[in-house]
Design a protein around this motif. Structure first.
Motif, PDB file in Angstrom:
ATOM      1  N   PHE A 244       0.823  -1.214   0.000  1.00 21.89           N
ATOM      2  CA  PHE A 244       0.000   0.000   0.000  1.00 21.89           C
ATOM      3  C   PHE A 244       0.857   1.264   0.000  1.00 21.89           C
ATOM      4  CE2 PHE A 244      -3.204  -3.063   1.582  1.00 21.89           C
ATOM      5  CZ  PHE A 244      -4.145  -2.865   0.571  1.00 21.89           C
ATOM      6  N   GLU A 245       2.065   1.174   0.538  1.00 26.68           N
ATOM      7  CA  GLU A 245       2.990   2.297   0.431  1.00 26.68           C
ATOM      8  C   GLU A 245       3.408   2.495  -1.024  1.00 26.68           C
ATOM      9  OE1 GLU A 245       6.778   3.222   3.002  1.00 26.68           O
ATOM     10  OE2 GLU A 245       7.367   2.002   1.256  1.00 26.68           O
ATOM     11  N   VAL A 246       3.768   1.392  -1.687  1.00 25.66           N
ATOM     12  CA  VAL A 246       4.201   1.476  -3.088  1.00 25.66           C
ATOM     13  C   VAL A 246       3.063   1.936  -3.986  1.00 25.66           C
ATOM     14  CG1 VAL A 246       4.973   0.135  -5.083  1.00 25.66           C
ATOM     15  CG2 VAL A 246       6.036  -0.237  -2.851  1.00 25.66           C
ATOM     16  N   LEU A 247       1.939   1.235  -3.923  1.00 29.76           N
ATOM     17  CA  LEU A 247       0.827   1.549  -4.815  1.00 29.76           C
ATOM     18  C   LEU A 247       0.234   2.927  -4.494  1.00 29.76           C
ATOM     19  CD1 LEU A 247      -0.891  -1.956  -4.864  1.00 29.76           C
ATOM     20  CD2 LEU A 247       0.480  -0.928  -6.686  1.00 29.76           C
ATOM     21  N   GLY A 248       0.186   3.267  -3.208  1.00 34.37           N
ATOM     22  CA  GLY A 248      -0.318   4.583  -2.833  1.00 34.37           C
ATOM     23  C   GLY A 248       0.575   5.692  -3.337  1.00 34.37           C
ATOM     24  N   THR A 249       1.892   5.521  -3.171  1.00 34.70           N
ATOM     25  CA  THR A 249       2.836   6.530  -3.660  1.00 34.70           C
ATOM     26  C   THR A 249       2.719   6.699  -5.162  1.00 34.70           C
ATOM     27  OG1 THR A 249       4.420   6.019  -1.887  1.00 34.70           O
ATOM     28  CG2 THR A 249       5.277   7.134  -3.839  1.00 34.70           C
ATOM     29  N   LYS A 250       2.663   5.579  -5.873  1.00 29.40           N
ATOM     30  CA  LYS A 250       2.639   5.661  -7.335  1.00 29.40           C
ATOM     31  C   LYS A 250       1.291   6.169  -7.865  1.00 29.40           C
ATOM     32  CE  LYS A 250       6.377   2.495  -8.469  1.00 29.40           C
ATOM     33  NZ  LYS A 250       7.014   3.309  -9.509  1.00 29.40           N
ATOM     34  N   ALA A 251       0.201   5.815  -7.186  1.00 24.58           N
ATOM     35  CA  ALA A 251      -1.099   6.344  -7.611  1.00 24.58           C
ATOM     36  C   ALA A 251      -1.190   7.841  -7.370  1.00 24.58           C
ATOM     37  CB  ALA A 251      -2.214   5.617  -6.858  1.00 24.58           C
ATOM     38  N   PHE A 252      -0.413   8.332  -6.413  1.00 27.77           N
ATOM     39  CA  PHE A 252      -0.422   9.757  -6.079  1.00 27.77           C
ATOM     40  C   PHE A 252       0.596  10.554  -6.888  1.00 27.77           C
ATOM     41  CE2 PHE A 252       1.035  13.115  -2.917  1.00 27.77           C
ATOM     42  CZ  PHE A 252      -0.038  13.970  -3.142  1.00 27.77           C
TER      43      PHE A 252
ATOM     44  N   GLY B 206      -6.080  -3.748  -4.782  1.00 32.19           N
ATOM     45  CA  GLY B 206      -5.450  -4.234  -3.561  1.00 32.19           C
ATOM     46  C   GLY B 206      -6.341  -4.059  -2.348  1.00 32.19           C
ATOM     47  N   LEU B 207      -7.025  -2.933  -2.271  1.00 28.79           N
ATOM     48  CA  LEU B 207      -7.976  -2.707  -1.179  1.00 28.79           C
ATOM     49  C   LEU B 207      -9.101  -3.736  -1.208  1.00 28.79           C
ATOM     50  CD1 LEU B 207      -8.130   1.187  -1.383  1.00 28.79           C
ATOM     51  CD2 LEU B 207      -7.272  -0.137   0.569  1.00 28.79           C
ATOM     52  N   LEU B 208      -9.578  -4.062  -2.411  1.00 27.61           N
ATOM     53  CA  LEU B 208     -10.634  -5.077  -2.538  1.00 27.61           C
ATOM     54  C   LEU B 208     -10.150  -6.446  -2.087  1.00 27.61           C
ATOM     55  CD1 LEU B 208     -12.527  -4.340  -5.884  1.00 27.61           C
ATOM     56  CD2 LEU B 208     -13.448  -4.283  -3.561  1.00 27.61           C
ATOM     57  N   MET B 209      -8.897  -6.772  -2.372  1.00 25.76           N
ATOM     58  CA  MET B 209      -8.351  -8.055  -1.938  1.00 25.76           C
ATOM     59  C   MET B 209      -8.449  -8.208  -0.419  1.00 25.76           C
ATOM     60  SD  MET B 209      -4.925  -8.265  -4.346  1.00 25.76           S
ATOM     61  CE  MET B 209      -4.190  -9.576  -3.349  1.00 25.76           C
ATOM     62  N   VAL B 210      -8.085  -7.145   0.296  1.00 24.81           N
ATOM     63  CA  VAL B 210      -8.152  -7.182   1.757  1.00 24.81           C
ATOM     64  C   VAL B 210      -9.603  -7.164   2.220  1.00 24.81           C
ATOM     65  CG1 VAL B 210      -7.494  -5.994   3.888  1.00 24.81           C
ATOM     66  CG2 VAL B 210      -5.892  -6.087   1.962  1.00 24.81           C
ATOM     67  N   GLU B 211     -10.417  -6.323   1.608  1.00 23.95           N
ATOM     68  CA  GLU B 211     -11.833  -6.223   1.991  1.00 23.95           C
ATOM     69  C   GLU B 211     -12.551  -7.558   1.853  1.00 23.95           C
ATOM     70  OE1 GLU B 211     -15.356  -4.787   3.322  1.00 23.95           O
ATOM     71  OE2 GLU B 211     -13.494  -3.620   3.273  1.00 23.95           O
ATOM     72  N   GLN B 212     -12.244  -8.291   0.812  1.00 27.46           N
ATOM     73  CA  GLN B 212     -12.920  -9.566   0.558  1.00 27.46           C
ATOM     74  C   GLN B 212     -12.294 -10.734   1.321  1.00 27.46           C
ATOM     75  OE1 GLN B 212     -12.926  -9.970  -3.731  1.00 27.46           O
ATOM     76  NE2 GLN B 212     -14.140  -8.114  -4.033  1.00 27.46           N
ATOM     77  N   GLY B 213     -11.297 -10.443   2.135  1.00 25.90           N
ATOM     78  CA  GLY B 213     -10.682 -11.493   2.937  1.00 25.90           C
ATOM     79  C   GLY B 213      -9.803 -12.435   2.148  1.00 25.90           C
ATOM     80  N   LEU B 214      -9.359 -12.004   0.942  1.00 26.03           N
ATOM     81  CA  LEU B 214      -8.514 -12.856   0.108  1.00 26.03           C
ATOM     82  C   LEU B 214      -7.077 -12.875   0.612  1.00 26.03           C
ATOM     83  CD1 LEU B 214      -9.886 -11.674  -3.354  1.00 26.03           C
ATOM     84  CD2 LEU B 214     -10.555 -13.698  -2.047  1.00 26.03           C
ATOM     85  N   VAL B 215      -6.704 -11.869   1.382  1.00 27.38           N
ATOM     86  CA  VAL B 215      -5.360 -11.776   1.949  1.00 27.38           C
ATOM     87  C   VAL B 215      -5.434 -10.872   3.178  1.00 27.38           C
ATOM     88  CG1 VAL B 215      -4.787  -9.833   0.430  1.00 27.38           C
ATOM     89  CG2 VAL B 215      -2.946 -11.161   1.453  1.00 27.38           C
ATOM     90  N   GLN B 216      -4.584 -11.134   4.143  1.00 26.46           N
ATOM     91  CA  GLN B 216      -4.513 -10.279   5.312  1.00 26.46           C
ATOM     92  C   GLN B 216      -3.698  -9.027   5.009  1.00 26.46           C
ATOM     93  OE1 GLN B 216      -6.161 -10.935   8.354  1.00 26.46           O
ATOM     94  NE2 GLN B 216      -7.093 -12.478   7.009  1.00 26.46           N
TER      95      GLN B 216
END
Length: 400
Positions: A140-148, A163-173
């Motif tokens: 989230f640091e990498v993707l957030g920095t690059k999206a910004f 990536g946010l959806l992956m966590v929201e859906q419980g696919l990864v911690q």
């Protein structure tokens, strides 16, 4: 004095951090919420996260985008370095070891998707050292920095939301979201959108785990290639000898012809064998990743499926060649990578802009010498009475 120096060094970053937090709250959060991401997931993803200004290809507020001077991606540097025996040897030796260890899984993967096990192994080895590579960054640091801040903000914004959806859906911690400097995840090094589209459960536990499960990793890689159109029963390509009468400017996936036609032009395999009968009737493409300064190939559509995994000719060639070596032993290319001029990425971008001014389609002045740039160089050289090399050098940068 030390405190004053520290304060002076840190001062420029503070406004960017503030702008980042404002962007998260006012810009990204509304879209994430609309996509089904909860506030608790969103807040947990960015807790303690600040922009990582050491990442490449960033454009800081108030600056204009510029082509980086140096090339950060190994896939676009000198081909000889990319195919260093130490590097490809580690992949092929490791692949052969695991071919026996995971024979049943690989057979099941090939039966389901039609992708040879050695191809899957080569990708696994190249991407993460068969799962041994440590992921140094918070995704989230990498993707957030690059999206910004990145030059390709919209692409990384899409990946960040996935990536946010992956966590929201419980696919990864949340804590497992570790990545490369480009935001790629797990043993196959999938970006989040690729995970959502291609990751699969291949070990039967009803969860696609590309971090810890070998069956899921191998199945997901093959599933990715299958989705991109892998043609069962076809090779990826053949190393060939291209006579001087055949222009290197004929390269590219949009200039294909039947392999029989390439053969009729005098192109022949380096091992002296004829092209397989089933390949002669099918379409093939000329590939000369270093122009006249290295090995040449006639490749099939499967080569471009491999390239879909990483948009680099050298990467796809590494995987195809690595797969051959896993299956048949460590035999190097017959052609040798010649010596090429050491150029900055910005030098190549300057060359590309010069070609664009003369009406050539180089695929964009990004400093990356892809096939459109290589063949444009060859066409310009031929037009100006030079022997086509189809590869950038210092004299061309000066001339254009």
């Amino acid at each position: 004095m030390a405190a004053l120096l520290l304060s002076a060094t840190a001062a420029p970053a503070a406004p960017i951090d503030d702008q980042f937090r404002t962007w998260l709250a006012k810009d990204l959060w509304p879209e994430a919420k609309a996509n089904g991401v909860s506030k608790s997931t969103f807040d947990a993803a960015f807790a303690g996260v600040t922009p990582n200004l050491k990442l490449p290809d960033l454009v800081l507020p108030g600056q204009k985008p510029q082509t980086p001077k140096k090339q950060h991606q190994a896939e676009f540097n000198a081909p000889a370095n990319y195919f260093a025996e130490k590097t490809i040897g580690a992949v092929t030796a490791g692949g052969r070891t695991r071919a026996g260890k995971h024979a049943k899984i690989l057979a099941a993967v090939e039966k389901k998707f039609g992708v040879p096990g050695e191809v899957v192994l080569a990708i696994w080895g190249r991407e993460s050292g068969f799962g041994a590579a440590k992921m140094p960054h918070d995704a989230f640091e990498v993707l957030g920095t690059k999206a910004f801040l990145a030059t390709r903000k919209e692409m990384f914004r899409k990946e960040l939301l996935a990536g946010l959806l992956m966590v929201e859906q419980g696919l990864v911690q949340r804590d497992a979201m570790r990545s490369s400097w480009a935001g790629a995840l797990g043993q196959p090094q999938f970006l989040p959108t690729s995970f959502l589209a291609h990751a699969m459960d291949f070990d039967g536990d009803r969860r696609a785990d590309i971090w810890n499960s070998v069956p899921d990793t191998l199945g997901s890689i093959a599933n990715y290639l299958s989705h991109y159109g892998w043609q069962k029963g076809r090779d990826w390509g053949f190393e060939v000898i291209v006579p001087d009468s055949v222009s290197c400017a004929l390269e590219g996936p949009d200039r294909g012809r039947k392999i029989a036609d390439w053969a009729a032009m005098g192109i022949r395999r380096v091992n002296g064998k004829p092209f397989p009968a089933n390949e002669l009737r099918a379409e093939g493409f000329l590939l000369m990743p270093a122009g006249r300064n290295g090995p040449a190939f006639v490749v099939t559509p499967n080569f471009y499926v491999l390239k879909a995994y990483n948009e680099s000719d050298l990467y796809a060639l590494f995987i195809g060649h690595g797969a051959d070596r896993i299956a048949s032993g460590d035999k190097r290319f017959a052609g040798r990578w010649g010596k090429i001029d050491s150029l900055y990425r910005s030098d190549i971008a300057s060359l590309q802009r010069g070609l664009e001014r003369k009406g050539y389609d180089v695929g964009g002045a990004d400093g990356l010498p892809g096939y459109k740039t290589r063949r444009s160089i060859g066409e310009w050289q031929a037009k100006n009475g030079q022997g086509p090399t189809c590869f950038p050098d210092r004299a061309l940068v000066g001339a254009l």
